[in-house]
Write an enzyme that holds these catalytic residues in place. Structure first.
Site, mmCIF file in Angstrom:
data_model
loop_
_atom_site.group_PDB
_atom_site.id
_atom_site.type_symbol
_atom_site.label_atom_id
_atom_site.label_comp_id
_atom_site.label_asym_id
_atom_site.label_seq_id
_atom_site.Cartn_x
_atom_site.Cartn_y
_atom_site.Cartn_z
ATOM 1 N N TYR A 175 0.842 -1.205 0.000
ATOM 2 C CA TYR A 175 0.000 0.000 0.000
ATOM 3 C C TYR A 175 0.875 1.253 0.000
ATOM 4 C CZ TYR A 175 -4.128 -2.834 1.188
ATOM 5 O OH TYR A 175 -5.145 -3.750 1.188
ATOM 6 N N LEU B 141 -18.813 -1.787 0.278
ATOM 7 C CA LEU B 141 -19.773 -0.918 -0.410
ATOM 8 C C LEU B 141 -19.619 -0.990 -1.924
ATOM 9 C CD1 LEU B 141 -19.765 2.290 1.845
ATOM 10 C CD2 LEU B 141 -21.019 0.142 2.123
ATOM 11 N N GLY C 64 -17.121 -0.324 -3.999
ATOM 12 C CA GLY C 64 -16.577 0.891 -4.598
ATOM 13 C C GLY C 64 -17.477 2.104 -4.449
ATOM 14 N N LEU D 40 -20.862 2.046 -4.648
ATOM 15 C CA LEU D 40 -22.170 1.876 -5.280
ATOM 16 C C LEU D 40 -23.267 1.607 -4.261
ATOM 17 C CD1 LEU D 40 -21.301 -0.231 -8.458
ATOM 18 C CD2 LEU D 40 -21.865 2.202 -8.339
ATOM 19 N N LEU D 41 -22.902 1.007 -3.117
ATOM 20 C CA LEU D 41 -23.894 0.718 -2.079
ATOM 21 C C LEU D 41 -23.966 1.828 -1.029
ATOM 22 C CD1 LEU D 41 -23.083 -3.073 -1.668
ATOM 23 C CD2 LEU D 41 -25.241 -2.122 -2.515
ATOM 24 N N GLY D 42 -23.319 2.935 -1.316
ATOM 25 C CA GLY D 42 -23.298 4.042 -0.372
ATOM 26 C C GLY D 42 -24.249 5.183 -0.711
ATOM 27 N N GLY D 43 -25.313 4.874 -1.454
ATOM 28 C CA GLY D 43 -26.281 5.910 -1.819
ATOM 29 C C GLY D 43 -25.925 6.632 -3.092
#
Length: 323
Positions: free
Chosen positions: A53, A213, A215, A217-220
């Site tokens: 990282y 989430l 990337g 997409l599931l965060g609204g």
């Protein structure tokens, strides 16, 4: 914060794992340190990083940031269950990547130096190495454990049969073997339900989901793009259009339940079999604050069924595709 054991071990970890991949490339060091302090204040004791990282031009940067945070004292290292990873190439010379005994030895020592600690709680194989036999990998791990440099070993991005292969080889050496598997898992991507989760349950491994989430997409994302708060391009925009109907139904359900979409996605993972702790990777402190709400959300069977209707899951193999 709620706590649980990591897989079949006696190691106690928080139900959320702080992912640090953004630290350095996207999150400046003072902000990263503040996020980690807040995580401890909120009871998160499980931190995940990797030797690679920091970006292609600065591999190891993220571990260095954690190391300076640990070095600032205040019991930071002692209160942290630290997980890092080995596999990716750290240079262009031979034996600077993968899972040979030589690279494991060198990579581990380099991580310890960057992290400014003398041991890692959970040392994870970032990917399966098809060219290195498990006898060699476990020999290297056995040496590192005897030296006190690692306590537990885990995997990441393994298939179910890889987990079985690893555990069989460990059993021959009377080793504990893998105690965790870090996999891509969320409401939209449920492939590990076929074989990885059943294997993890059988062998007593804790699942650590990454990209909970999907990337963002599931965060609204539907609401945010409609309001102009967020703009997607390229693959993300194409994925939104492909799944817009599902995501719209999902966000409507979240509104009905009174939860933020991202919180609902994390809460769903916390209700899944074998899941120890999803990885949250905040870039800013506010994102950490939001994720903490998920631990307190209880989903009833009716809600879980509705989520399955929106995002159908997978049955355990072979029943998923055969009788």
């Amino acid at each position: 914060m709620e706590f649980t054991h990591l897989g079949r071990t006696g190691l106690t970890v928080s139900r959320l794992c702080l992912g640090t991949m953004n630290f350095g490339p996207q999150t400046e060091e003072p902000v990263a340190h503040a996020i980690m302090d807040t995580a401890h204040e909120q009871g998160i004791n499980f931190f995940d990083t990797a030797n690679g990282y920091g970006g292609a031009e600065r591999r190891g940067w993220t571990e260095e940031i954690l190391g300076r945070w640990f070095a600032s004292g205040g019991g930071r290292r002692e209160r942290t269950v630290l997980a890092t990873k080995v596999y990716g190439d750290m240079g262009s010379w031979p034996n600077e990547g993968k899972l040979s005994a030589l690279n494991i030895r060198r990579a581990l020592d380099a991580s310890l130096k960057r992290l400014q600690t003398d041991y890692v709680d959970l040392y994870q194989f970032h990917h399966v190495d098809r060219a290195t036999p498990w006898e060699e990998i476990w020999q290297a791990v056995e040496v590192a454990v005897a030296q006190g440099k690692i306590l537990y070993a885990g995997s990441s991005n393994f298939a179910g049969w890889h987990l079985a292969q690893a555990q069989a080889a460990a059993a021959k050496r009377n080793l504990l073997g893998l105690v965790s598997e870090q996999s891509l898992y969320n409401l939209m991507v449920r492939d590990i339900e076929l074989e990885v989760i059943p294997a993890a349950e059988h062998y007593g491994l804790g699942i650590i989901p990454w990209s909970p989430l999907q990337g963002g997409l599931l965060g609204g994302v539907v609401r945010k793009t409609n309001e102009g708060v967020r703009r997607l391009e390229g693959r993300s925009a194409a994925s939104l259009e492909e799944h817009r109907e599902q995501l719209t139904a999902y966000e409507e359900l979240a509104d009905e339940l009174g939860h933020e979409p991202g919180d609902l996605a994390l809460a769903w993972l916390l209700h899944r079999p074998a899941v120890t702790a999803p990885i949250i990777g905040p870039r800013i402190p506010e994102q950490l604050d939001g994720a903490l709400r998920a631990v307190d959300i209880i989903l009833d069977e009716a809600t879980l069924d509705r989520l399955d209707e929106i995002f159908p899951g997978r049955k355990t193999a072979p029943e998923d595709y055969a009788w």
